[in-house]
Design an enzyme around this catalytic site. Structure first.
Site, short mmCIF file in Angstrom:
data_model
loop_
_atom_site.label_atom_id
_atom_site.label_comp_id
_atom_site.label_asym_id
_atom_site.label_seq_id
_atom_site.Cartn_x
_atom_site.Cartn_y
_atom_site.Cartn_z
N GLU B 60 78.37 46.03 27.00
CA GLU B 60 79.10 45.08 26.13
C GLU B 60 78.27 44.59 24.95
OE1 GLU B 60 79.47 45.19 29.37
OE2 GLU B 60 81.62 45.56 29.53
N HIS B 129 88.24 36.93 35.65
CA HIS B 129 89.14 37.83 34.93
C HIS B 129 90.37 37.08 34.40
CE1 HIS B 129 86.84 40.91 37.10
NE2 HIS B 129 87.37 41.83 36.34
C1 LIG Z 1 80.65 43.59 32.19
C2 LIG Z 1 81.83 44.33 32.66
N1 LIG Z 1 82.34 45.31 31.91
C3 LIG Z 1 83.42 46.01 32.32
C4 LIG Z 1 84.00 45.74 33.52
C5 LIG Z 1 85.24 46.52 33.96
N2 LIG Z 1 84.89 47.44 35.04
C6 LIG Z 1 85.05 47.11 36.33
S1 LIG Z 1 84.48 48.30 37.37
C7 LIG Z 1 84.08 49.32 36.09
C8 LIG Z 1 83.47 50.65 36.36
C9 LIG Z 1 82.24 50.55 37.17
O1 LIG Z 1 81.70 51.79 37.46
P1 LIG Z 1 80.43 51.93 38.39
O2 LIG Z 1 79.40 50.92 38.01
O3 LIG Z 1 80.03 53.35 38.38
O4 LIG Z 1 80.96 51.50 39.83
P2 LIG Z 1 82.10 52.22 40.70
O5 LIG Z 1 83.40 51.61 40.30
O6 LIG Z 1 82.05 53.67 40.44
O7 LIG Z 1 81.76 51.88 42.10
C10 LIG Z 1 84.36 48.70 34.88
C11 LIG Z 1 84.14 49.31 33.57
C12 LIG Z 1 83.45 44.69 34.28
N3 LIG Z 1 83.97 44.33 35.46
N4 LIG Z 1 82.37 44.02 33.84
#
Ligand SMILES: Cc1ncc(C[n+]2csc(CCOP(=O)(O)OP(=O)(O)O)c2C)c(N)n1
Ligand SMILES: [Mg+2]
Lengths: 333, 321
Positions: B60, B129
């Site tokens: 971000e 959220h």
């Molecule tokens: C700071 C922030 N940016 C974006 C999000 C939205 N978001 C939630 S889960 C996710 C993907 C996360 O991927 P990863 O870290 O690989 O974990 P996984 O879901 O694969 O377990 C995103 C972009 C968030 N929750 N917090």
């Protein structure tokens, strides 16, 4: 010293059962999401159970754990009560936070589970802080931080790695590399030699293992946790895995190649551990019995959650802060 | 005229601006395949390519900071933060850099970027959220703050935000993504920033609101009209600059002001408007906003946070009694 797990079917059976609990919990959470009983979003841990279980089996109750949005499995493995968790998902009294937090904010401080997190990578910095408290208080706890492969591209991950090393803190970073972040293939947005290399560039020892191999996770965690407890400073485990479902329950994962998830089933941890148990003394009947028992238990929790009371609206106004808190309706006199 | 949703209208506005101006581009997580959390970027990557609809890492600070640099470098970036809650990971880049660059550098720099960060309660996504931090940004010199409330406005205001030469904090409401309304596709004009819309004419009291809360206020106004109480409802649409002229004219006519917002009342932007009106016109003013609590998860708790139409109506009756 690495234990010879092949000689410990009883230990494997205990971990297998925990994996079954997580799987059944996540299936039930998904079903109840679709049935409209659970609101918001539900990020299932299906297919990654061996990581949380294999790591947490090597922790003490008083060790700390921080998690991310996909935190149900981490919580159960750390010893949080799945019944209270199910009640939390339903938003009911008796939930881990009496319905104030929901799926993305499961926490159970009584077993060192310092919270799932709605904000990616914020657990990383909280972990190094918890580890500093451990150090200040002269304790021998360690802190485990679960982070996804997508999360490593946020600054706090890099800052926390550096910080943990500078202060030689007892932190174990566990990166669950399922190769995807929501709908984005992380390889396409991640430069360099990967997660382990990032850690190594800070002189944080890193090891990459097959996260779906319970034995690899268990034995690696056994060694690394004891090294950290004995003062090695921070370390990182990269556990390779695969997210069998969509990012959250309402994601059909249409961005995937056809057949990919089906092919991955062959490597999923419950099936693999089950085969091992069958070869090492457990009968299919015993395993099926365990599965039925776990399912019945989770079904019971769902029924409890359906029947439990909704929190009184006045609860919305409690636990904000001590000085300057809002007035709780009905509590004026 | 065609009927479309709030999300579709935003997509249309962006598409029109991207066709009109090749320096307009967007960056954020999951914009390509997913098309944004509500489809507000759907298929735009196919049309404009992946260097104008850029799928970024989960970074971000750099999404926001890169937009600042890209704006200084002669383009018009749209930084998509998905939730205003995650935009907090990049407040530094927005507040210390984007908002101040023009001033600090004596007018040499311009930062024509849009920081898009949806606000509000969508139902069951809890404390991290669901927030409505629009007042934070009204406090920062250099920023424009926009809160569209209808599909047509989400198209027209996004267009003028993209054309604006200063940084704009563009706050859609997550609860409105599916709201439908009429949009005149043949009229490509933008809705000017800083101009309010009178949603309903009235004589007895003025209610000022914005974003999703306007719908709730309108319900209350409709109910009150059945009792013979005539409420004028104004949707500010832009919080900074806010349409002082429209608000003062309305309150001069009705003689009373109530400001209602979903955001926490303490330190909310309602306080600013109420104070300005009281200072200038010396009439009775009041505010309704959320209690100063994080947004809880469970249904009855989340409901307890919301400002419902019956509470608004009751407050109006009190003010008129
Ligand atoms: C700071 C922030 N940016 C974006 C999000 C939205 N978001 C939630 S889960 C996710 C993907 C996360 O991927 P990863 O870290 O690989 O974990 P996984 O879901 O694969 O377990 C995103 C972009 C968030 N929750 N917090
Ligand atoms: Mg991932």
């Amino acid at each position: 010293m690495a234990r010879n797990l092949a000689n410990e079917p009883a230990r494997v059976a205990v971990m297998f059962r925990k994996m079954l609990v997580i799987r059944a919990f996540e299936e039930a959470a998904g079903e109840n999401f679709f049935a409209g009983h659970i609101r918001g979003s539900v990020h299932q841990y299906i297919g990654e159970e061996s990581i949380a279980v294999g790591i947490c089996e090597n922790l003490r109750d008083d060790d700390y754990l921080t998690s991310n949005h996909r935190g149900h499995g981490h919580s159960i493995a750390k010893g949080a009560d799945p019944r209270a968790m199910m009640l939390e998902l339903f938003g009911k009294v008796g939930g881990t936070s009496n319905g104030k937090g929901g799926s993305m904010h499961i926490a159970d401080f009584s077993v060192g589970m310092l919270g799932a997190n709605g904000v990616i990578a914020d657990g990383c910095t909280i972990s190094v802080g918890a580890a500093q408290a451990v150090k200040l208080l002269g304790q021998d706890r360690i802190v485990v931080n679960f982070i996804g492969d997508g999360g490593i591209n946020r600054g706090p991950f890099m800052e926390a790695l550096n910080w943990a090393k500078v202060y030689e803190l007892p932190v174990l970073f566990v990166c669950e590399n399922n190769q995807i972040a929501a709908s984005t293939t992380t390889r396409l947005v991640t430069a360099g030699g990967g997660i382990a290399k990032r850690a190594e560039s800070f002189d944080v020892p890193a090891i990459t293992i097959d996260g779906n191999d319970l034995f690899a996770v268990d034995s690696t965690a056994g060694r690394v946790v004891s090294e950290i407890r004995n003062g090695s400073g921070p370390q990182l485990i990269q556990a390779m895995t695969y997210r069998l479902r969509g990012h959250f329950a309402h994601d059909d994962a249409g961005y995937r190649d056809a057949g990919e998830a089906e092919a991955a089933l062959e490597h999923e941890p419950i099936r693999r551990t089950e085969s091992w148990l069958l070869e090492n003394g457990l009968s299919q009947d015993e395993i099926d019995g365990m599965r039925d028992e776990v399912k019945a238990e989770i079904t019971g929790f769902v029924e409890d959650a359906e029947q439990a009371d909704w929190p009184d609206p006045s609860l919305a106004f409690t636990d904000v802060q001590d000085v300057g808190a809002p007035i709780v309706p009905g509590a004026e006199q | 005229m065609s009927e479309m949703t709030y999300a579709q209208a935003a997509r249309l506005g962006l598409q029109e601006e991207m066709r009109r101006d090749p320096t307009v581009w967007a960056l954020g997580e999951d914009l390509g395949y997913e098309g944004g959390m509500a489809g507000q970027y759907s298929d735009l990557q196919a049309e404009f390519g992946d260097d104008r609809i850029v799928d970024t890492p989960i970074s971000e600070s750099t999404i926001m900071g890169a937009a600042v640099g890209a704006a200084m470098g002669g383009t018009r970036p749209i930084a998509e933060l998905r939730f205003s809650d995650f935009a907090m990971c990049a407040v530094d880049e927005l507040v210390n850099q984007a908002a101040k660059a023009r001033y600090m550098f004596g007018g040499q720099a311009r930062v024509p970027m849009v920081a898009r960060m949806p606000i509000g309660i969508r139902g069951g996504v809890a404390a991290q959220h669901s927030q409505s931090p629009e007042a934070w940004y009204t406090h920062v010199p250099g920023l424009v703050v926009v809160t569209p409330g209808t599909p047509a406005e989400n198209r027209g205001l996004l267009k003028s935000s993209i054309r604006c030469d200063d940084p704009v904090v563009y706050m859609e409401h997550k609860g409105l993504w599916g709201m439908t309304g009429q949009v005149d596709e043949s009229d490509q004009s933008a809705i000017p920033l800083g101009v309010a819309r009178t949603v309903r004419d009235g004589r007895d009291i003025t209610i000022v609101s914005w974003s999703a809360q306007v719908g709730v206020v309108s319900e209350a106004a409709a109910a009150l009209s059945g009792e013979g109480i005539s409420v004028e409802v104004i949707d500010l649409r832009t919080l900074w600059p806010w349409d002082r002229e429209a608000v003062m004219a309305s309150v001069s006519k009705t003689g009373k002001l109530l400001v209602v917002h979903e955001a926490v009342r303490v330190g909310g932007f309602g306080g600013e408007i109420a104070a300005e009106v009281a200072e200038e016109l010396g009439v009775p003013v009041a505010r309704l906003g959320g209690e100063r609590i994080p947004i809880p998860f469970s249904i009855p708790l989340e409901e307890a946070y919301k400002i419902k139409s019956d509470r608004i109506a009751a407050r109006v009756r009190e003010m008129l009694a």
